[in-house]
Design an enzyme around this catalytic site. Structure first.
Site, PDB file in Angstrom:
ATOM      1  N   ASP A  22      86.439  22.467  35.859  1.00 37.98           N
ATOM      2  CA  ASP A  22      85.536  21.999  34.804  1.00 37.98           C
ATOM      3  C   ASP A  22      84.271  22.839  34.794  1.00 37.98           C
ATOM      4  OD1 ASP A  22      85.119  20.633  37.374  1.00 37.98           O
ATOM      5  OD2 ASP A  22      83.461  19.608  36.372  1.00 37.98           O
ATOM      6  N   GLU A  64      83.952  18.126  38.900  1.00 39.21           N
ATOM      7  CA  GLU A  64      82.908  18.403  39.891  1.00 39.21           C
ATOM      8  C   GLU A  64      81.515  18.341  39.271  1.00 39.21           C
ATOM      9  OE1 GLU A  64      80.054  20.619  42.313  1.00 39.21           O
ATOM     10  OE2 GLU A  64      80.728  21.126  40.281  1.00 39.21           O
ATOM     11  N   ASP A 104      82.255  27.464  46.032  1.00 39.74           N
ATOM     12  CA  ASP A 104      81.482  26.984  44.884  1.00 39.74           C
ATOM     13  C   ASP A 104      79.993  27.078  45.165  1.00 39.74           C
ATOM     14  OD1 ASP A 104      80.948  25.875  42.411  1.00 39.74           O
ATOM     15  OD2 ASP A 104      81.192  23.806  43.086  1.00 39.74           O
TER      16      ASP A 104
END
Length: 467
Positions: free
Chosen positions: A88, A152, A176
């Site tokens: 996402d 997330e 990330d």
């Protein structure tokens, strides 16, 4: 061991890897309204299915967890390592200049587009690391699982669904964030508060205040409307407030009085020192005006006392603290609305390792109560810490140093990632130190060579931890 083979594989698949990243980045996977079978809307669903098809095409065993999460397993052996990424993205926003947000392009060694850095590019880098291990036939005795979530950016409810069905692996990293290794994530203290008071018609007065867009963003702008004051009084006070705060003030007539716009510099609430808080600057300004006494003004003055401009450490509320590993606690007043009878606001507090509910949350609640404000928070999210001397973390740092030639070390962050609630989870990559990928902003990009290096590092980690 295996470095030459890993580097050769990733370098030879450079263009294919870029094309796979672009395939995912062409999908607008920001969170959308729920529809049946699509918990986060059409875009997240499409991105997940595109990624699952990609992973299956490369020979991995895939699982779809009700369109919340998708996984790929390297083999059917005992699980050893999870790599946790997400598909996402945040909304596209405005101000793009190099390309349209969902039309990724390669330019000057960079790949531009929403999601190239956060987090589709790193997710594909992890996939290619697994491909390298698989297609080079590097012998592994345990399993690696790539876990791709789809929520997330908006609360990580997807991962909650996943871990209700699956146990976490002995080791987990999330690509990330940034290299080298982030093994400490500060805790969070939810900061919603309210106050109510009797209305007053006495002039001069504050008619309204409106500031903030999200609780985790230091506001770059804040507005208020005042009534009953001459322009020369307003501008003289503004000059003095700007000298003290660095916040500028402009004025315009509006219904009910004069609108004041305070302008500072926005920042992420985890790094409030990087911004100039327009809201706290506005409170300093408003409380310097010759306003009539009222219950509302008393409440505004209380806020200015508890959250004075420039105090990003919680000194005024009595919770300033820091430790050697995670650094200082940070606090930012980020949202506020107020009218004649009510105010509602929120602050963002990132709590260091030494913070507890007793020495932070309970102290803030008591201090706010003394000032007539009600804190609406029951518990804090505790800090997250993985031992930097563990075999897991040392293996990550060793691979990072081997492929970059840079010194590896453990880092702390005020931000949060998927691994915050995992016992042995850290953030690891995929941007290199000093690279600003403009995540969440216009012209987000990933440096292609950094993604390639990340894939090599991830492959080496798999080989080192699972062989």
């Amino acid at each position: 061991m295996y470095r030459k083979e890993i580097e050769g594989f990733i370098d030879s698949h450079r263009q294919e890897m870029i094309e796979d990243i672009c395939k995912l980045c062409r999908i607008n996977s920001e969170k959308m309204p729920y529809t049946e079978g699509k918990p986060y809307g059409e875009g997240a669903f499409d991105a997940l299915h595109a990624a699952l098809a990609m992973m299956e095409e490369y020979g991995f065993s895939i699982t779809n967890y009700d369109n919340y999460v998708g996984t790929a397993d390297l083999n059917d052996k005992e699980r050893q390592l999870d790599i946790l990424a997400h598909l996402d993205v945040v909304p596209a926003g405005e101000g793009w200049t190099v390309t349209e947000p969902f039309e990724p392009v390669e330019k000057d060694g960079k790949l531009y587009g929403r999601g190239t850095a956060d987090d589709k590019g790193p997710a594909v880098a992890a996939l290619y690391a697994m491909r390298a291990i698989k297609e080079l036939n590097i012998p592994v005795k345990k399993n690696v699982r790539l876990i791709l979530g789809t929520d997330e950016e908006c609360g990580s409810s997807d991962i909650e669904v996943y871990y209700k069905r699956e146990q976490e692996a002995p080791m987990t990293f999330s690509p990330d964030a940034a290299f080298p290794v982030i093994n400490i994530e500060k805790g969070r203290i939810p900061g919603g508060f309210t106050a109510s008071f009797a209305a007053s018609e006495a002039l001069p007065k504050i008619v309204s205040i409106d500031a903030g867009i999200k609780v985790n963003v230091v506001p770059g702008k804040a507005k208020a409307v005042v009534a009953g004051l001459d322009m020369d009084v307003l501008t003289a006070a503004a000059d003095e407030a700007e000298k003290k705060t660095g916040v500028s003030f402009t004025f315009g007539e509006t219904k009910g009085g004069m609108q004041i716009t305070a302008e500072g510099k926005g920042a992420h609430a985890s790094t409030p020192d990087e911004g100039v808080n327009a809201l706290t600057g506005l409170l300093l300004y408003l409380t310097s005006l010759p306003l009539a006494d009222s219950p509302q003004l008393t409440a505004i003055r209380s806020l200015a006392t508890l959250f004075p401009h420039g105090d990003t450490r919680g000194k005024a509320v009595g919770i300033a603290m820091e430790d050697e590993l995670s650094g200082p606690l940070t606090l930012a007043l980020d949202m506020l609305t107020a009218d004649d009878t009510h105010l509602e606001g929120a602050f963002d507090c990132r709590a260091c390792l030494c913070a507890t509910e007793e020495n932070s949350l309970d102290v803030i609640r008591a201090r706010m109560a003394e000032e007539g404000l009600t804190l609406n928070a029951d518990q804090m999210t505790p800090p997250h810490h993985v031992d930097g001397n563990s075999h897991f973390v040392k293996t990550l740092l060793k691979a990072y140093e081997e492929y970059t030639g840079l010194k590896g070390s453990c880092q702390s962050t005020g931000g949060g990632t998927y691994v915050h609630h995992l016992k042995n989870g850290v953030a690891f990559g995929a941007s290199m130190p000093g690279t600003d990928n403009k995540m969440h902003g216009a012209d987000e990009f990933a440096v292609i060579d950094e993604l390639l290096t990340s894939a090599k590092i991830f492959a080496q980690v798999i080989a080192d931890l699972c062989c």
